[in-house]
Motif scaffolding. Structure first.
Motif, PDB file in Angstrom:
ATOM      1  N   ASP A   1       0.915  -1.133   0.036  1.00  0.00           N
ATOM      2  CA  ASP A   1      -0.074  -0.192  -0.085  1.00  0.00           C
ATOM      3  C   ASP A   1       0.769   1.425  -0.071  1.00  0.00           C
ATOM      4  OD1 ASP A   1      -2.707   1.221   2.215  1.00  0.00           O
ATOM      5  OD2 ASP A   1      -1.854   2.143   0.249  1.00  0.00           O
ATOM      6  N   ILE A   2       1.016   2.203  -1.060  1.00  0.00           N
ATOM      7  CA  ILE A   2       1.713   3.239  -1.248  1.00  0.00           C
ATOM      8  C   ILE A   2       0.969   4.398  -1.276  1.00  0.00           C
ATOM      9  CG2 ILE A   2       3.700   1.674  -2.630  1.00  0.00           C
ATOM     10  CD1 ILE A   2       2.527   3.058  -5.057  1.00  0.00           C
ATOM     11  N   ASN A   3      -0.353   4.312  -0.804  1.00  0.00           N
ATOM     12  CA  ASN A   3      -1.178   5.572  -0.934  1.00  0.00           C
ATOM     13  C   ASN A   3      -0.715   6.628  -0.030  1.00  0.00           C
ATOM     14  OD1 ASN A   3      -2.766   4.137  -2.715  1.00  0.00           O
ATOM     15  ND2 ASN A   3      -4.306   3.622  -1.469  1.00  0.00           N
ATOM     16  N   ALA A   4      -0.134   6.383   1.028  1.00  0.00           N
ATOM     17  CA  ALA A   4      -0.034   7.418   2.067  1.00  0.00           C
ATOM     18  C   ALA A   4       1.608   8.144   1.547  1.00  0.00           C
ATOM     19  CB  ALA A   4       0.278   6.657   3.447  1.00  0.00           C
ATOM     20  N   ILE A   5       2.286   7.383   0.729  1.00  0.00           N
ATOM     21  CA  ILE A   5       3.450   8.140   0.727  1.00  0.00           C
ATOM     22  C   ILE A   5       3.987   8.488  -1.000  1.00  0.00           C
ATOM     23  CG2 ILE A   5       4.682   6.907   2.508  1.00  0.00           C
ATOM     24  CD1 ILE A   5       5.890   4.790   0.162  1.00  0.00           C
ATOM     25  N   SER A   6       2.912   8.383  -1.718  1.00  0.00           N
ATOM     26  CA  SER A   6       3.312   8.584  -3.048  1.00  0.00           C
ATOM     27  C   SER A   6       1.908   8.587  -4.028  1.00  0.00           C
ATOM     28  CB  SER A   6       4.314   7.771  -3.779  1.00  0.00           C
ATOM     29  OG  SER A   6       4.925   8.201  -4.906  1.00  0.00           O
ATOM     30  N   ASP A   7       2.331   8.654  -5.410  1.00  0.00           N
ATOM     31  CA  ASP A   7       0.896   8.571  -6.138  1.00  0.00           C
ATOM     32  C   ASP A   7       0.239   6.937  -6.188  1.00  0.00           C
ATOM     33  OD1 ASP A   7       1.725  10.988  -6.880  1.00  0.00           O
ATOM     34  OD2 ASP A   7       3.035  10.509  -8.589  1.00  0.00           O
ATOM     35  N   PHE A   8      -0.958   7.125  -6.793  1.00  0.00           N
ATOM     36  CA  PHE A   8      -1.588   5.901  -6.741  1.00  0.00           C
ATOM     37  C   PHE A   8      -1.166   5.272  -8.111  1.00  0.00           C
ATOM     38  CE2 PHE A   8      -5.306   8.608  -4.852  1.00  0.00           C
ATOM     39  CZ  PHE A   8      -5.480   7.650  -4.067  1.00  0.00           C
ATOM     40  N   TYR A   9      -0.884   3.887  -7.915  1.00  0.00           N
ATOM     41  CA  TYR A   9      -0.640   3.038  -8.866  1.00  0.00           C
ATOM     42  C   TYR A   9       0.915   3.132  -9.275  1.00  0.00           C
ATOM     43  CZ  TYR A   9      -5.836   3.318  -9.251  1.00  0.00           C
ATOM     44  OH  TYR A   9      -7.103   3.262  -8.895  1.00  0.00           O
TER      45      TYR A   9
ATOM     46  N   ASP B   1       4.709   2.154  -9.648  1.00  0.00           N
ATOM     47  CA  ASP B   1       5.709   1.237  -9.585  1.00  0.00           C
ATOM     48  C   ASP B   1       6.710   1.852  -8.539  1.00  0.00           C
ATOM     49  OD1 ASP B   1       4.686  -0.561 -11.179  1.00  0.00           O
ATOM     50  OD2 ASP B   1       5.487   0.240 -12.932  1.00  0.00           O
ATOM     51  N   PHE B   2       6.814   0.842  -7.323  1.00  0.00           N
ATOM     52  CA  PHE B   2       7.487   1.266  -6.254  1.00  0.00           C
ATOM     53  C   PHE B   2       8.750   0.014  -5.925  1.00  0.00           C
ATOM     54  CE2 PHE B   2       8.308   2.315  -1.601  1.00  0.00           C
ATOM     55  CZ  PHE B   2       8.890   3.448  -2.005  1.00  0.00           C
ATOM     56  N   ALA B   3       9.748   0.432  -5.773  1.00  0.00           N
ATOM     57  CA  ALA B   3      10.976  -0.483  -5.251  1.00  0.00           C
ATOM     58  C   ALA B   3      10.887  -1.591  -6.184  1.00  0.00           C
ATOM     59  CB  ALA B   3      10.572  -0.920  -3.503  1.00  0.00           C
TER      60      ALA B   3
ATOM     61  N   TYR C   1      14.079   1.545  -7.981  1.00  0.00           N
ATOM     62  CA  TYR C   1      14.224   0.178  -8.401  1.00  0.00           C
ATOM     63  C   TYR C   1      15.556  -0.149  -8.481  1.00  0.00           C
ATOM     64  CZ  TYR C   1      15.912   2.746 -12.773  1.00  0.00           C
ATOM     65  OH  TYR C   1      16.654   3.441 -13.646  1.00  0.00           O
ATOM     66  N   ARG C   2      15.864  -1.653  -8.672  1.00  0.00           N
ATOM     67  CA  ARG C   2      17.244  -1.914  -8.666  1.00  0.00           C
ATOM     68  C   ARG C   2      17.373  -3.023  -9.846  1.00  0.00           C
ATOM     69  NH1 ARG C   2      21.305  -2.909  -4.580  1.00  0.00           N
ATOM     70  NH2 ARG C   2      22.504  -4.780  -4.971  1.00  0.00           N
ATOM     71  N   LEU C   3      18.631  -2.958 -10.486  1.00  0.00           N
ATOM     72  CA  LEU C   3      18.674  -3.715 -11.633  1.00  0.00           C
ATOM     73  C   LEU C   3      20.150  -4.513 -11.465  1.00  0.00           C
ATOM     74  CD1 LEU C   3      18.316  -4.809 -14.664  1.00  0.00           C
ATOM     75  CD2 LEU C   3      19.547  -3.004 -15.501  1.00  0.00           C
ATOM     76  N   GLU C   4      20.319  -5.821 -11.251  1.00  0.00           N
ATOM     77  CA  GLU C   4      21.408  -6.298 -10.787  1.00  0.00           C
ATOM     78  C   GLU C   4      21.375  -7.643 -11.571  1.00  0.00           C
ATOM     79  OE1 GLU C   4      23.393  -7.704  -6.652  1.00  0.00           O
ATOM     80  OE2 GLU C   4      21.484  -7.386  -6.838  1.00  0.00           O
ATOM     81  N   GLN C   5      22.751  -7.827 -12.074  1.00  0.00           N
ATOM     82  CA  GLN C   5      23.468  -9.253 -12.470  1.00  0.00           C
ATOM     83  C   GLN C   5      22.500  -9.578 -13.736  1.00  0.00           C
ATOM     84  OE1 GLN C   5      23.207 -11.757  -8.993  1.00  0.00           O
ATOM     85  NE2 GLN C   5      25.497 -11.359  -8.775  1.00  0.00           N
ATOM     86  N   SER C   6      22.286  -8.655 -14.635  1.00  0.00           N
ATOM     87  CA  SER C   6      21.307  -8.996 -16.004  1.00  0.00           C
ATOM     88  C   SER C   6      22.118  -8.544 -17.070  1.00  0.00           C
ATOM     89  CB  SER C   6      20.089  -8.245 -15.652  1.00  0.00           C
ATOM     90  OG  SER C   6      19.386  -8.521 -14.734  1.00  0.00           O
ATOM     91  N   ILE C   7      21.636  -8.829 -18.031  1.00  0.00           N
ATOM     92  CA  ILE C   7      22.246  -8.556 -19.374  1.00  0.00           C
ATOM     93  C   ILE C   7      20.996  -7.910 -20.271  1.00  0.00           C
ATOM     94  CG2 ILE C   7      22.899  -9.573 -21.878  1.00  0.00           C
ATOM     95  CD1 ILE C   7      23.851 -11.808 -20.386  1.00  0.00           C
ATOM     96  N   VAL C   8      21.476  -6.564 -20.579  1.00  0.00           N
ATOM     97  CA  VAL C   8      20.790  -5.727 -21.590  1.00  0.00           C
ATOM     98  C   VAL C   8      21.469  -5.248 -22.879  1.00  0.00           C
ATOM     99  CG1 VAL C   8      19.471  -3.502 -21.441  1.00  0.00           C
ATOM    100  CG2 VAL C   8      19.707  -4.510 -19.238  1.00  0.00           C
TER     101      VAL C   8
ATOM    102  N   ILE D   1      18.705   1.375 -21.474  1.00  0.00           N
ATOM    103  CA  ILE D   1      17.976   1.666 -20.188  1.00  0.00           C
ATOM    104  C   ILE D   1      17.725   3.088 -20.305  1.00  0.00           C
ATOM    105  CG2 ILE D   1      17.735   1.580 -17.580  1.00  0.00           C
ATOM    106  CD1 ILE D   1      20.269  -0.586 -17.878  1.00  0.00           C
ATOM    107  N   ARG D   2      16.400   3.397 -20.137  1.00  0.00           N
ATOM    108  CA  ARG D   2      16.005   4.763 -20.179  1.00  0.00           C
ATOM    109  C   ARG D   2      15.377   5.092 -18.637  1.00  0.00           C
ATOM    110  NH1 ARG D   2      10.848   7.437 -20.844  1.00  0.00           N
ATOM    111  NH2 ARG D   2      11.075   9.698 -20.741  1.00  0.00           N
ATOM    112  N   SER D   3      15.806   5.954 -17.861  1.00  0.00           N
ATOM    113  CA  SER D   3      15.446   6.103 -16.406  1.00  0.00           C
ATOM    114  C   SER D   3      15.074   7.501 -16.331  1.00  0.00           C
ATOM    115  CB  SER D   3      16.609   5.858 -15.360  1.00  0.00           C
ATOM    116  OG  SER D   3      15.970   6.124 -13.978  1.00  0.00           O
ATOM    117  N   SER D   4      13.922   7.782 -15.781  1.00  0.00           N
ATOM    118  CA  SER D   4      13.534   9.326 -15.457  1.00  0.00           C
ATOM    119  C   SER D   4      13.105   9.217 -14.169  1.00  0.00           C
ATOM    120  CB  SER D   4      12.327   9.620 -16.468  1.00  0.00           C
ATOM    121  OG  SER D   4      11.185   9.025 -16.274  1.00  0.00           O
ATOM    122  N   THR D   5      13.333   8.253 -13.161  1.00  0.00           N
ATOM    123  CA  THR D   5      13.105   8.554 -11.700  1.00  0.00           C
ATOM    124  C   THR D   5      14.518   8.113 -10.967  1.00  0.00           C
ATOM    125  OG1 THR D   5      11.829   7.598 -10.115  1.00  0.00           O
ATOM    126  CG2 THR D   5      12.361   6.066 -11.615  1.00  0.00           C
ATOM    127  N   GLY D   6      14.653   8.818  -9.804  1.00  0.00           N
ATOM    128  CA  GLY D   6      15.935   8.907  -9.239  1.00  0.00           C
ATOM    129  C   GLY D   6      15.941   7.614  -8.353  1.00  0.00           C
TER     130      GLY D   6
END
Length: 236
Positions: free
Chosen positions: A1-9, A11-13, A40-47, A55-60
């Motif tokens: 439940d992320i309603n109290a800390i961020s936007d509805f819907y 993707d978190f963590a 988010y975390r990306l680990e031990q993968s091939i892109v 990879i495009r990221s617009s969130t910190g």
């Protein structure tokens, strides 16, 4: 439940690990909503081999650790890892111990960031027969990518308080020497701030002088665009 800390819907963590992401017509991974924190975390993968880019990221607040990011981007100006801006700057992202190889225009390009850390990555470029596609060609004047890390692209694209340290930069050509241009760190002077200097420490460019064969193109530039910006550069 992320309603109290961020936007509805939102993707978190999100964690992505031990995945192989390849052959996409667009981006291999696209965190494009601009919602923060993304965590988010990306680990031990091939892109790899994604036509739009890796990879495009617009969130910190992301962590990209121990991945292979290679051969991404085709003819569109994009490359391996793109820190975009939608709602605001990227904050305190961490990029560590990855291998970046032969992405199209650059390995990392950041647009507006604060407190990013880029540590202990390996950045490889190679000489090719053609600028758009084609096989490897020893001694060619065409280097891909010709920029390893690109910082900003103008006055509105601030890159503040970056730490880039203990990274390894190499360009490969085979048995024939090359003078192809390649820049390890290219900065838009207008993107940097003497009040929030970037810190470039102990990055490895191989034994000097660069001879075009055994280690790097003799046309390699370590740091471009950093003059008069208040940047801290500690060269080994």
């Amino acid at each position: 439940d992320i309603n109290a800390i961020s936007d509805f819907y939102q993707d978190f963590a999100v964690t992505i690990e031990q995945s192989w992401i390849t052959g996409c017509a667009g981006w291999g991974i696209d965190f494009g909503a601009g919602q923060s924190p993304g965590l988010y975390r990306l680990e031990q993968s091939i892109v790899s081999n994604n036509a739009g880019g890796g990879i495009r990221s617009s969130t910190g607040q992301c962590e990209i650790i121990s991945n292979l990011i290679a051969y991404n981007g085709t003819y569109n100006g994009y490359g391996g890892l793109f820190f975009d801006t939608v709602e605001g700057p990227q904050f305190v992202a961490k990029v560590e111990q990855n291998e970046f190889q032969d992405n199209y225009s650059w390995h990392i390009h950041m647009v507006r960031s604060r407190g990013m850390e880029i540590r202990q990555n390996r950045f490889l470029s190679a000489t090719y027969a053609q600028n758009q596609g084609g096989p490897y060609q020893s001694g060619s004047s065409i280097m891909r990518p010709y920029v390893h890390v690109n910082l900003g692209s103008g006055a509105g694209n601030e890159v503040w308080s970056l730490i880039a340290e203990h990274n390894y930069h190499r360009s490969l050509t085979g048995p024939n020497p090359t003078t192809a241009s390649v820049i390890a760190y290219a900065a838009s002077t207008a993107s940097l701030s003497s009040a929030h200097p970037v810190h470039m420490r102990y990055n490895d460019f191989g034994p000097m002088p660069l001879d075009g064969v055994t280690q790097n193109s003799s046309g390699m530039t370590k740091y471009s665009g950093f003059s008069g910006t208040g940047a801290e550069i500690i060269d080994p």
